[in-house]
Design a protein around this motif. Structure first.
Motif, PDB file in Angstrom:
ATOM      1  N   PHE A  80       0.856  -1.348  -0.058  1.00 32.13           N
ATOM      2  CA  PHE A  80      -0.568   0.126   0.200  1.00 32.13           C
ATOM      3  C   PHE A  80       0.892   0.801  -0.012  1.00 32.13           C
ATOM      4  CE2 PHE A  80      -3.256   3.315   1.150  1.00 32.13           C
ATOM      5  CZ  PHE A  80      -4.085   2.520   0.743  1.00 32.13           C
ATOM      6  N   GLU A  81       0.504   2.644  -0.659  1.00 27.85           N
ATOM      7  CA  GLU A  81       1.415   3.235  -0.556  1.00 27.85           C
ATOM      8  C   GLU A  81       0.319   4.403  -1.273  1.00 27.85           C
ATOM      9  OE1 GLU A  81       4.448   4.191  -3.669  1.00 27.85           O
ATOM     10  OE2 GLU A  81       5.864   2.309  -2.922  1.00 27.85           O
ATOM     11  N   GLU A  82       1.057   5.710  -0.278  1.00 25.77           N
ATOM     12  CA  GLU A  82      -0.445   6.630   0.079  1.00 25.77           C
ATOM     13  C   GLU A  82      -0.741   7.753  -2.111  1.00 25.77           C
ATOM     14  OE1 GLU A  82      -0.916  11.398   2.330  1.00 25.77           O
ATOM     15  OE2 GLU A  82      -0.160   8.799   3.306  1.00 25.77           O
ATOM     16  N   GLY A  83       0.696   7.104  -1.943  1.00 27.76           N
ATOM     17  CA  GLY A  83       0.464   7.905  -3.101  1.00 27.76           C
ATOM     18  C   GLY A  83      -0.085   7.846  -4.677  1.00 27.76           C
ATOM     19  N   ALA A  84       0.134   5.880  -4.910  1.00 23.74           N
ATOM     20  CA  ALA A  84      -0.592   5.153  -5.555  1.00 23.74           C
ATOM     21  C   ALA A  84      -2.283   5.434  -5.204  1.00 23.74           C
ATOM     22  CB  ALA A  84       0.174   3.540  -5.401  1.00 23.74           C
ATOM     23  N   CYS A  85      -2.583   5.587  -4.111  1.00 19.61           N
ATOM     24  CA  CYS A  85      -3.700   5.428  -3.624  1.00 19.61           C
ATOM     25  C   CYS A  85      -4.573   6.075  -4.138  1.00 19.61           C
ATOM     26  CB  CYS A  85      -3.896   5.440  -2.208  1.00 19.61           C
ATOM     27  SG  CYS A  85      -5.510   4.895  -1.331  1.00 19.61           S
ATOM     28  N   ALA A  86      -3.653   7.535  -3.854  1.00 23.33           N
ATOM     29  CA  ALA A  86      -4.575   8.845  -4.671  1.00 23.33           C
ATOM     30  C   ALA A  86      -4.678   9.224  -6.080  1.00 23.33           C
ATOM     31  CB  ALA A  86      -3.202  10.153  -4.644  1.00 23.33           C
ATOM     32  N   PHE A  87      -3.823   8.041  -6.943  1.00 21.97           N
ATOM     33  CA  PHE A  87      -4.345   7.946  -8.158  1.00 21.97           C
ATOM     34  C   PHE A  87      -5.262   6.973  -8.510  1.00 21.97           C
ATOM     35  CE2 PHE A  87      -3.284   5.428 -12.243  1.00 21.97           C
ATOM     36  CZ  PHE A  87      -2.952   6.246 -12.939  1.00 21.97           C
ATOM     37  N   LYS A 117      -6.597  -2.239   5.111  1.00 26.13           N
ATOM     38  CA  LYS A 117      -5.690  -1.247   5.092  1.00 26.13           C
ATOM     39  C   LYS A 117      -7.371  -0.190   4.956  1.00 26.13           C
ATOM     40  CE  LYS A 117      -1.666  -3.234   4.092  1.00 26.13           C
ATOM     41  NZ  LYS A 117      -1.270  -3.399   2.857  1.00 26.13           N
ATOM     42  N   THR A 118      -6.660   0.955   5.041  1.00 27.21           N
ATOM     43  CA  THR A 118      -7.853   2.230   4.804  1.00 27.21           C
ATOM     44  C   THR A 118      -7.107   3.212   4.230  1.00 27.21           C
ATOM     45  OG1 THR A 118      -7.549   2.669   7.097  1.00 27.21           O
ATOM     46  CG2 THR A 118      -9.053   1.493   6.769  1.00 27.21           C
ATOM     47  N   VAL A 119      -8.080   4.154   3.428  1.00 31.76           N
ATOM     48  CA  VAL A 119      -7.608   5.379   3.077  1.00 31.76           C
ATOM     49  C   VAL A 119      -7.057   6.020   3.799  1.00 31.76           C
ATOM     50  CG1 VAL A 119      -8.774   6.876   1.112  1.00 31.76           C
ATOM     51  CG2 VAL A 119      -9.254   4.870   0.896  1.00 31.76           C
ATOM     52  N   PRO A 120      -5.955   6.907   3.854  1.00 32.86           N
ATOM     53  CA  PRO A 120      -5.490   7.860   4.748  1.00 32.86           C
ATOM     54  C   PRO A 120      -5.934   8.029   4.293  1.00 32.86           C
ATOM     55  CG  PRO A 120      -3.395   6.628   3.173  1.00 32.86           C
ATOM     56  CD  PRO A 120      -5.172   6.546   2.011  1.00 32.86           C
TER      57      PRO A 120
END
Length: 222
Positions: A80-87, A117-120
């Motif tokens: 899980f990566e925050e930047g990837a999640c944002a995309f 995992k949850t969305v930051p």
């Protein structure tokens, strides 16, 4: 795996016209299981490139993006990566195909359901909130479930809207999926809303409400 390897994997995921009685024998099924073993976060930028390079309305472009989103979503469970999640969340606002949207939203739900995992908190979930009120049922239902990975007050407010509906028959699926989402993000003050469904004649609604109450109590240690 490099970009060429990802494109080859996507092509296998999209393989059609296979004459197998057992689905687990198909190249597509095997390619999806292979995708689920990927763990290298260095693949995220490559997948983003593939998605952006095939950003069109033609069928083959949609199919490539859909398979890339599947790989992307599964990779998020492992790395899980925050930047990837944002995309990924941003792309929910770019897609219009109901099948692609439903699949993407199911991946978000799986981040919580399968990987915890949850969305930051700092990321924009407005596309999920909008899709949770979408007219198309498959998209709406998947978005409601995806809110279980989005622990925000805005998410719970939308779930409240469905849980407060008086016509249980008309909103049975929305209530069912809202109960599932509440299992992930519900708070103690939400329990009274859920308790109403403990007397439901619909076993699936009753059971999911019971689990939601149980998980909320366990998270809050009471």
């Amino acid at each position: 795996m490099d970009k060429a390897g990802l494109l080859e994997l996507i092509a296998r995921i999209n393989t059609k016209d296979e004459h197998y009685i057992v689905s687990t024998e198909t190249a597509s099924w095997k390619a999806r299981r292979e995708a689920e073993t990927l763990t290298d976060p260095a693949l995220f930028p490559l997948l983003q490139e593939i998605i952006e390079e095939h950003d069109g309305k033609k069928k083959d472009q949609r199919e490539i993006r859909n398979a890339a989103y599947f790989i992307f979503g599964r990779l998020m469970q492992a790395s899980f990566e925050e930047g990837a999640c944002a995309f990924f969340l941003q792309r929910l606002g770019a897609e219009t195909d109901k099948y692609i949207l439903s699949s993407m939203l199911d991946r978000v739900h799986d981040w919580w359901r399968l990987a915890g995992k949850t969305v930051p908190a700092g990321l924009d979930i407005s596309n999920i909130l909008t899709l949770a009120k979408e007219d198309r049922r498959p998209v709406r239902h998947s978005a409601i479930r995806a809110l279980g990975a989005c622990p925000r007050e805005e998410s719970r407010n939308i779930l409240h809207d469905y849980l407060l509906q008086e016509d249980e028959k008309a909103y049975q699926y929305e209530i069912y999926y809202a109960n599932i989402a509440m299992q992930g993000i519900g708070e103690p003050e939400d329990i009274p809303l859920l308790e109403r469904f403990l007397k439901s004649r619909r076993p699936d609604i009753k059971m999911t409400a019971q689990y939601a109450i149980q998980f909320i109590q366990e998270r809050n240690q009471f």
